[in-house]
Design a protein around this motif. Structure first.
Motif, PDB file in Angstrom:
ATOM      1  N   PRO A  55      16.527  11.499  45.937  1.00  0.00           N
ATOM      2  CA  PRO A  55      18.268  11.960  46.303  1.00  0.00           C
ATOM      3  C   PRO A  55      18.778  13.136  45.596  1.00  0.00           C
ATOM      4  O   PRO A  55      17.166  14.070  45.929  1.00  0.00           O
ATOM      5  CB  PRO A  55      18.237  11.372  44.492  1.00  0.00           C
ATOM      6  N   VAL A  56      19.840  13.477  46.497  1.00  0.00           N
ATOM      7  CA  VAL A  56      19.731  14.913  46.670  1.00  0.00           C
ATOM      8  C   VAL A  56      20.402  15.744  45.198  1.00  0.00           C
ATOM      9  O   VAL A  56      20.344  17.171  45.564  1.00  0.00           O
ATOM     10  CB  VAL A  56      21.412  14.312  47.663  1.00  0.00           C
ATOM     11  N   PHE A  57      20.723  14.887  44.374  1.00  0.00           N
ATOM     12  CA  PHE A  57      21.352  15.452  43.422  1.00  0.00           C
ATOM     13  C   PHE A  57      20.450  15.155  42.185  1.00  0.00           C
ATOM     14  O   PHE A  57      19.599  14.632  41.945  1.00  0.00           O
ATOM     15  CB  PHE A  57      22.709  15.192  42.500  1.00  0.00           C
ATOM     16  N   PHE A  58      19.793  16.417  41.586  1.00  0.00           N
ATOM     17  CA  PHE A  58      18.769  16.731  40.417  1.00  0.00           C
ATOM     18  C   PHE A  58      20.105  15.874  39.335  1.00  0.00           C
ATOM     19  O   PHE A  58      21.139  16.648  38.575  1.00  0.00           O
ATOM     20  CB  PHE A  58      18.558  17.700  40.118  1.00  0.00           C
ATOM     21  N   ARG A  59      19.248  14.933  38.241  1.00  0.00           N
ATOM     22  CA  ARG A  59      20.270  15.021  36.761  1.00  0.00           C
ATOM     23  C   ARG A  59      19.264  15.001  35.981  1.00  0.00           C
ATOM     24  O   ARG A  59      17.905  14.856  36.003  1.00  0.00           O
ATOM     25  CB  ARG A  59      21.140  14.036  37.059  1.00  0.00           C
ATOM     26  N   GLN A  60      20.091  15.287  35.102  1.00  0.00           N
ATOM     27  CA  GLN A  60      18.885  16.033  33.363  1.00  0.00           C
ATOM     28  C   GLN A  60      19.812  16.107  31.890  1.00  0.00           C
ATOM     29  O   GLN A  60      20.632  16.766  32.607  1.00  0.00           O
ATOM     30  CB  GLN A  60      18.160  17.374  34.284  1.00  0.00           C
ATOM     31  N   PRO A  61      19.302  15.591  31.324  1.00  0.00           N
ATOM     32  CA  PRO A  61      20.010  15.658  30.027  1.00  0.00           C
ATOM     33  C   PRO A  61      19.720  17.283  29.226  1.00  0.00           C
ATOM     34  O   PRO A  61      18.758  17.842  29.395  1.00  0.00           O
ATOM     35  CB  PRO A  61      19.792  14.496  29.205  1.00  0.00           C
ATOM     36  N   ARG A  62      21.317  17.955  29.149  1.00  0.00           N
ATOM     37  CA  ARG A  62      21.610  18.915  27.902  1.00  0.00           C
ATOM     38  C   ARG A  62      21.661  19.562  26.923  1.00  0.00           C
ATOM     39  O   ARG A  62      22.786  18.662  27.241  1.00  0.00           O
ATOM     40  CB  ARG A  62      21.472  20.210  29.296  1.00  0.00           C
TER      41      ARG A  62
END
Length: 206
Positions: free
Chosen positions: A36-43
């Motif tokens: 995927p183009v975007f990196f998503r992570q809970p912060r």
């Protein structure tokens, strides 16, 4: 409320500039690094409330012969290093600002697993919204130790104002052009925070 209005005015006023850049970078990231183009992570955000951080991916999925992901530093391409060095990988976080998860200026949102490792004083960094840039970022960025970063974060919590935010934003522009403090010695970015005075060689930024 005044800080929130400041964030929205700046982000929306500059939207004709950053939206086309974001679209172009998304296409290049897809071409160079894949999906995927975007990196998503809970912060953790203000008061440790969890939100989903959004940024451009900056690593490949390169694996060894056993199918295990290679170390972070080996998955960075020349384009990845440029993307991080320019801080353009952070550009999608402007959507986090629009949603109210983040501010333009504040302590950087770190990993959720760190929440249990902070001292009570270090945990005060969560008294304000996290930011795309911050006092620590314009005073050394990843070249600082964790304790130095946290001291600067707490200074910001105690002294933040629209004047300080404006100063940090201006200094951020100069820091980005100088490309200093991108990584801690020998690391892709920073070693993981294991508690005050501790650390290891794993990267804290994916």
């Amino acid at each position: 409320m005044l800080k929130r209005c400041f964030d929205l005015v700046v982000v929306l006023f500059l939207a004709p500039l950053w939206l086309p850049i974001l679209g172009l970078l998304a296409a290049v990231v897809r071409w160079k690094l894949g999906a995927p183009v975007f990196f998503r992570q809970p912060r953790p955000g203000r008061h440790s409330a969890i939100f989903e951080l959004l940024k451009f991916r900056s690593m490949t999925d390169a694996r060894d012969s056993r199918g295990k992901l290679l170390p972070d530093a080996l998955r960075l391409t020349p384009f990845s290093r440029w993307l991080r060095g320019s801080s353009l990988d952070e550009l999608p976080e402007l959507f986090n600002v629009l949603r109210g998860d983040m501010s333009l200026v504040g302590p950087r949102p770190l990993l959720v697993e760190y929440l249990q490792r902070y001292t009570p004083e270090q945990a005060r960094r969560h008294e304000v919204l996290p930011g795309i840039t911050g006092w620590a970022q314009v005073n050394g960025r990843n070249a600082l130790t964790w304790d130095e970063k946290f001291r600067l974060d707490i200074w910001y919590v105690d002294h933040n104002s629209l004047w300080i935010d404006s100063k940090i934003l201006a200094l951020t522009v100069f820091s980005v052009f100088k490309c200093e403090g991108i990584s801690h010695g020998g690391e892709a970015t920073m070693p993981k925070f294991m508690g005050s005075g501790k650390g290891n060689a794993q990267s804290a930024k994916r």
